[in-house]
Enzyme design. Structure first.
Site, PDB file in Angstrom:
ATOM      1  N   SER A 110       0.801  -0.975   0.158  1.00  0.00           N
ATOM      2  CA  SER A 110       0.047  -0.057  -0.093  1.00  0.00           C
ATOM      3  C   SER A 110       0.921   1.310  -0.162  1.00  0.00           C
ATOM      4  O   SER A 110       2.037   1.249   0.218  1.00  0.00           O
ATOM      5  CB  SER A 110      -0.960   0.106   1.254  1.00  0.00           C
ATOM      6  OG  SER A 110      -1.479   1.196   1.624  1.00  0.00           O
ATOM      7  N   TYR A 123      -0.390  -0.115  10.632  1.00  0.00           N
ATOM      8  CA  TYR A 123      -0.552  -0.563   8.969  1.00  0.00           C
ATOM      9  C   TYR A 123       0.482  -0.023   8.231  1.00  0.00           C
ATOM     10  O   TYR A 123       1.100  -1.149   7.459  1.00  0.00           O
ATOM     11  CB  TYR A 123      -1.934  -0.037   8.784  1.00  0.00           C
ATOM     12  CG  TYR A 123      -2.266  -0.059   7.278  1.00  0.00           C
ATOM     13  CD1 TYR A 123      -2.681  -1.539   6.781  1.00  0.00           C
ATOM     14  CD2 TYR A 123      -1.991   0.810   6.201  1.00  0.00           C
ATOM     15  CE1 TYR A 123      -2.661  -1.813   5.405  1.00  0.00           C
ATOM     16  CE2 TYR A 123      -2.333   0.701   5.071  1.00  0.00           C
ATOM     17  CZ  TYR A 123      -2.770  -0.798   4.524  1.00  0.00           C
ATOM     18  OH  TYR A 123      -3.011  -0.886   3.128  1.00  0.00           O
TER      19      TYR A 123
END
Length: 268
Positions: A110, A123
């Protein structure tokens, strides 16, 4: 084709679509963040098919929580699903690929791993670890095993159902919009195919042209207009500092030249 996730019914639905196309498909219930589950998944697949040619690590979660409110349980879930599970599954499969005919491992990362944002710190850290894992595995198990990362930006997948209407239509990237699912599939197909035979340990950004690195102000969290204004002030102050620095540096050079000239005259 093997489809694995926690929801077996969803996996079966995809498997049925593939079988209708004349493909052999297997649905397996698996929690991708649990060490024992991914080991069992590998055993089931090798028992059924005998080999794995392409592995795609696509599971992930990114709850937005203020960092000081993150619990140990939530931290372990985020890191487990985004890094621990893919690490263990990739290690098992890479070893078997190297002992066999080789293969390709594709890690879906990501933009959060490259441009960390507030409130998704665990994350971002897990995705950054996934990016590093890609390089390490490619070096360790190459040349028969290729390992690459796709750094995905905002896409209109199921997660976008929780976005606002504006977020689904516009984005602060070069294309000015989120991506469609089919716009990232082609990158995965390239990395899975022989056409990427000279591509390994690579990170491919599929994000519509997001700027790197991002610039954040202290007013980030909730007011976009105030954030934009603060960033503009930061840029303006930086330009002013550069101009002042150039003037002061020029003045020092002038003084030094005058002193050198006076010294030469005195020496004569």
């Amino acid at each position: 084709v093997i489809i694995a996730s926690r929801k077996l019914d969803a996996c079966e639905a995809v498997a049925e679509e593939l079988r209708a196309m004349g493909r052999r498909a297997l649905a397996v219930a698996c929690h991708a963040g649990k060490w024992a589950d991914v080991e069992r998944l590998a055993e089931v697949v090798y028992a059924e098919f005998g080999r794995i040619d392409v592995l795609v690590n696509n599971a992930g979660m990114s709850p937005a929580v203020p960092t000081h409110e993150v619990t140990e349980e939530l931290f372990d879930k985020v890191v487990g699903l985004n890094f621990k599970g893919p690490f263990r599954l990739s290690a098992i499969v890479a070893q078997r690929m190297m002992e066999g005919e080789g293969g390709s491992i594709i890690n879906i990362s990501s933009t959060g791993g490259l441009r960390p944002s507030p409130q998704i710190v665990p994350y971002s850290g897990a995705k950054a670890a996934l990016n590093a894992m890609t390089v390490g595995l490619a070096q360790e198990y190459g040349p028969k095993v290729r390992v690459n990362t796709i750094s995905a930006g905002p896409f209109l997948t199921d997660i976008s159902k929780a976005w606002t209407a504006e977020m689904r239509e516009t984005c602060a990237n070069a294309l000015g919009r989120p991506g469609l699912p089919e716009e990232i599939v082609t990158t995965a197909l390239y990395l899975a195919s022989p056409y990427s035979s000279y591509t390994t340990a690579s990170l491919i950004k599929v994000d519509g042209g997001l700027p790197y690195p991002p610039r954040y102000s202290r007013t980030y969290a909730h007011n976009t207009k105030r954030q934009t204004y603060a960033i503009a002030r930061q840029k303006d102050n930086r330009h002013r500092w550069c101009a002042r620095h150039r003037r002061e540096r020029g003045a020092r050079l002038c003084r030094r030249r005058r002193q050198d000239r006076f010294a030469r005259c005195a020496g004569r």
